[in-house]
Design a protein around this motif. Structure first.
Motif, mmCIF file in Angstrom:
data_model
loop_
_atom_site.group_PDB
_atom_site.id
_atom_site.type_symbol
_atom_site.label_atom_id
_atom_site.label_comp_id
_atom_site.label_asym_id
_atom_site.label_seq_id
_atom_site.Cartn_x
_atom_site.Cartn_y
_atom_site.Cartn_z
ATOM 1 N N SER A 41 0.861 -1.313 -0.104
ATOM 2 C CA SER A 41 -0.127 0.097 -0.021
ATOM 3 C C SER A 41 0.868 1.153 -0.218
ATOM 4 O O SER A 41 0.645 2.190 -0.714
ATOM 5 N N THR A 42 1.982 1.144 0.655
ATOM 6 C CA THR A 42 2.850 2.149 0.627
ATOM 7 C C THR A 42 3.253 2.611 -0.771
ATOM 8 O O THR A 42 3.413 3.703 -1.163
ATOM 9 N N MET A 43 3.809 1.682 -1.441
ATOM 10 C CA MET A 43 4.223 1.779 -2.665
ATOM 11 C C MET A 43 3.034 2.517 -3.519
ATOM 12 O O MET A 43 3.291 3.244 -4.429
ATOM 13 N N LEU A 44 1.822 1.898 -3.580
ATOM 14 C CA LEU A 44 0.665 2.301 -4.186
ATOM 15 C C LEU A 44 0.470 3.675 -4.061
ATOM 16 O O LEU A 44 0.482 4.646 -4.979
ATOM 17 N N ARG A 45 0.512 4.124 -2.838
ATOM 18 C CA ARG A 45 0.155 5.394 -2.382
ATOM 19 C C ARG A 45 1.159 6.512 -2.729
ATOM 20 O O ARG A 45 1.052 7.663 -3.166
ATOM 21 N N SER A 46 2.427 6.083 -3.061
ATOM 22 C CA SER A 46 3.495 6.777 -3.454
ATOM 23 C C SER A 46 3.253 7.192 -5.096
ATOM 24 O O SER A 46 3.836 8.220 -5.234
ATOM 25 N N LEU A 47 2.497 6.438 -5.721
ATOM 26 C CA LEU A 47 2.394 6.732 -7.062
ATOM 27 C C LEU A 47 1.533 7.733 -7.127
ATOM 28 O O LEU A 47 1.419 8.320 -8.264
ATOM 29 N N ASN A 48 0.658 8.015 -6.114
ATOM 30 C CA ASN A 48 -0.275 9.226 -6.129
ATOM 31 C C ASN A 48 0.171 10.109 -5.350
ATOM 32 O O ASN A 48 -0.487 11.224 -5.183
ATOM 33 N N LEU A 49 1.416 10.113 -4.853
ATOM 34 C CA LEU A 49 1.993 11.261 -3.923
ATOM 35 C C LEU A 49 1.305 11.283 -2.756
ATOM 36 O O LEU A 49 1.437 12.454 -2.093
ATOM 37 N N LEU A 50 0.390 10.300 -2.411
ATOM 38 C CA LEU A 50 -0.094 10.540 -0.847
ATOM 39 C C LEU A 50 0.772 9.921 0.124
ATOM 40 O O LEU A 50 0.851 10.473 1.290
ATOM 41 N N GLU A 51 1.895 9.080 -0.415
ATOM 42 C CA GLU A 51 3.150 9.174 0.628
ATOM 43 C C GLU A 51 4.097 9.630 -0.080
ATOM 44 O O GLU A 51 4.354 9.633 -1.282
ATOM 45 N N MET A 52 5.154 10.417 0.508
ATOM 46 C CA MET A 52 6.526 10.982 -0.101
ATOM 47 C C MET A 52 7.704 10.348 0.329
ATOM 48 O O MET A 52 8.103 10.308 1.460
ATOM 49 N N PRO A 53 8.300 9.228 -0.477
ATOM 50 C CA PRO A 53 9.417 8.610 -0.066
ATOM 51 C C PRO A 53 10.537 9.579 0.142
ATOM 52 O O PRO A 53 10.406 10.870 -0.534
ATOM 53 N N GLU A 54 11.656 9.321 0.952
ATOM 54 C CA GLU A 54 12.629 10.295 1.223
ATOM 55 C C GLU A 54 13.757 10.329 0.108
ATOM 56 O O GLU A 54 14.155 11.148 -0.001
ATOM 57 N N SER A 55 13.750 9.456 -0.669
ATOM 58 C CA SER A 55 14.854 9.311 -1.860
ATOM 59 C C SER A 55 14.205 8.471 -2.923
ATOM 60 O O SER A 55 13.544 7.801 -2.695
ATOM 61 N N GLY A 56 14.907 8.563 -4.208
ATOM 62 C CA GLY A 56 14.481 7.536 -5.330
ATOM 63 C C GLY A 56 14.059 8.679 -6.335
ATOM 64 O O GLY A 56 13.494 10.102 -6.105
ATOM 65 N N LYS A 57 13.687 8.244 -7.588
ATOM 66 C CA LYS A 57 13.127 9.212 -8.583
ATOM 67 C C LYS A 57 11.720 8.114 -9.066
ATOM 68 O O LYS A 57 11.420 7.106 -8.916
ATOM 69 N N TYR A 58 10.961 9.329 -9.622
ATOM 70 C CA TYR A 58 9.502 8.510 -9.963
ATOM 71 C C TYR A 58 9.493 9.253 -11.611
ATOM 72 O O TYR A 58 9.700 10.551 -11.649
ATOM 73 N N TYR A 59 9.263 8.425 -12.493
ATOM 74 C CA TYR A 59 9.185 8.980 -13.884
ATOM 75 C C TYR A 59 7.726 8.737 -14.359
ATOM 76 O O TYR A 59 7.133 7.475 -13.954
ATOM 77 N N PHE A 60 6.965 9.621 -14.772
ATOM 78 C CA PHE A 60 5.872 9.636 -15.421
ATOM 79 C C PHE A 60 5.848 10.137 -16.820
ATOM 80 O O PHE A 60 5.796 11.394 -17.030
ATOM 81 N N ASP A 61 5.893 9.404 -17.798
ATOM 82 C CA ASP A 61 6.259 9.907 -19.130
ATOM 83 C C ASP A 61 7.395 10.420 -19.005
ATOM 84 O O ASP A 61 8.587 10.146 -18.756
ATOM 85 N N ASP A 62 7.437 12.041 -19.530
ATOM 86 C CA ASP A 62 8.266 12.864 -19.550
ATOM 87 C C ASP A 62 8.873 13.846 -18.428
ATOM 88 O O ASP A 62 9.784 14.259 -18.086
ATOM 89 N N LEU A 63 7.836 13.174 -17.430
ATOM 90 C CA LEU A 63 8.062 13.960 -15.920
ATOM 91 C C LEU A 63 8.951 13.209 -15.430
ATOM 92 O O LEU A 63 8.933 12.016 -15.047
ATOM 93 N N GLU A 64 9.772 13.885 -14.541
ATOM 94 C CA GLU A 64 11.178 13.336 -13.693
ATOM 95 C C GLU A 64 10.956 13.818 -12.348
ATOM 96 O O GLU A 64 11.057 15.239 -12.171
ATOM 97 N N LEU A 65 10.663 13.146 -11.419
ATOM 98 C CA LEU A 65 10.417 13.839 -9.979
ATOM 99 C C LEU A 65 11.566 13.117 -9.072
ATOM 100 O O LEU A 65 11.877 11.895 -9.052
ATOM 101 N N ASP A 66 12.285 13.764 -8.376
ATOM 102 C CA ASP A 66 13.337 13.512 -7.452
ATOM 103 C C ASP A 66 12.996 13.581 -5.899
ATOM 104 O O ASP A 66 12.578 14.822 -5.858
ATOM 105 N N PHE A 67 12.500 12.796 -5.360
ATOM 106 C CA PHE A 67 11.988 12.571 -4.025
ATOM 107 C C PHE A 67 12.931 13.405 -3.094
ATOM 108 O O PHE A 67 12.577 13.912 -2.078
ATOM 109 N N LYS A 68 14.143 13.241 -3.107
ATOM 110 C CA LYS A 68 15.131 13.893 -2.399
ATOM 111 C C LYS A 68 15.153 15.314 -2.432
ATOM 112 O O LYS A 68 15.418 16.115 -1.585
#
Length: 248
Positions: A41-68
């Motif tokens: 569930s934590t992984m799933l909620r991270s995909l919707n940004l209901l949870e914010m991981p402390e590090s790592g990257k999230y790519y959504f098509d051309d969007l690149e997010l850096d949690f750090k």
């Protein structure tokens, strides 16, 4: 396409997600399975940004997010325009009818005109088998009906991905079946779905890809047939426990 790369998330000093790297393809159904408390569930909620991981990257098509580096409100909204969450407790507005629950987002968030949003809502209610419930209130629905309304409400937002967190865990088997049939139909229509579930029979029917998660780590990711026919002893033990095949 959604992709998590080297994602870590902690709760109270404990690593809930440990160096998670995986991809969720368009027009496929990915099912997350594993023991309770494993991080699904934590992984799933991270995909919707209901949870914010402390590090790592999230790519959504051309969007690149850096949690750090942190995620801006604009980036959060950009992700949430394309991803809709369906929770196990439905989260319907109790003071609104079924119809008004469904058109609320399209009218107020997507700025659709009320007439077209209402027409679409009736189409979606028919799709989930609830054409006669438009004027009912959530408290007048069974759990299975409420969850089907929640799915229709998500579809009304035209998301690329629908994320479902144990969508049938609170339902008895007959009501669960109503919801699973709707999800199976969506999967056949190639709606992109990411589902956390303990129902392995459903997972085996609906999944294109399985993620097996334990202790915040992905121990398996691949086609469902490879998972259900795996020689890995940990997976075999999990499948035996969940299907009660070792009860005798």
């Amino acid at each position: 396409m959604l992709r998590l790369e080297n994602v870590n998330k902690t709760f109270g000093g404990n690593l809930a997600l440990k160096d998670i790297t995986t991809t969720f393809e368009n027009n496929q159904t990915t099912v997350l399975v594993g023991p309770s408390g494993s991080g699904k569930s934590t992984m799933l909620r991270s995909l919707n940004l209901l949870e914010m991981p402390e590090s790592g990257k999230y790519y959504f098509d051309d969007l690149e997010l850096d949690f750090k580096k942190g995620i801006s409100k604009k980036e959060i909204l950009e992700v949430r325009r394309e991803t809709e969450m369906v929770f196990q407790n439905y989260n319907l507005f109790p003071h609104l009818t079924v119809l008004k629950n469904i058109i609320e987002g399209p009218v107020h968030v997507l700025k659709e005109d009320k007439e077209s949003a209402t027409k679409r809502a009736y189409e979606l209610l028919k799709k989930v088998g609830l054409a006669d419930k438009a004027d009912a209130y959530p408290q007048q629905l069974s759990g299975g009906q409420a969850q089907r309304v929640a799915i229709a409400r998500s579809l009304a937002m035209n998301p690329r991905y629908i994320l479902l967190d144990e969508p049938t865990s609170a339902l008895d088997p007959e009501l669960e079946l109503e919801v699973l049939k709707v999800l199976l139909q969506l999967a056949k229509e190639k709606q992109s779905l990411i589902i956390v579930t303990h129902n392995l029979a459903f997972a085996q029917k609906v999944a294109d890809k399985i993620l097996f998660v334990e202790d915040g780590q992905i121990l398996f990711q691949g086609p469902k047939d490879d998972f259900f026919n795996s020689d890995n002893q940990r997976i075999k033990n999990f499948l035996s426990a969940m299907t009660l095949s070792n009860l005798d």
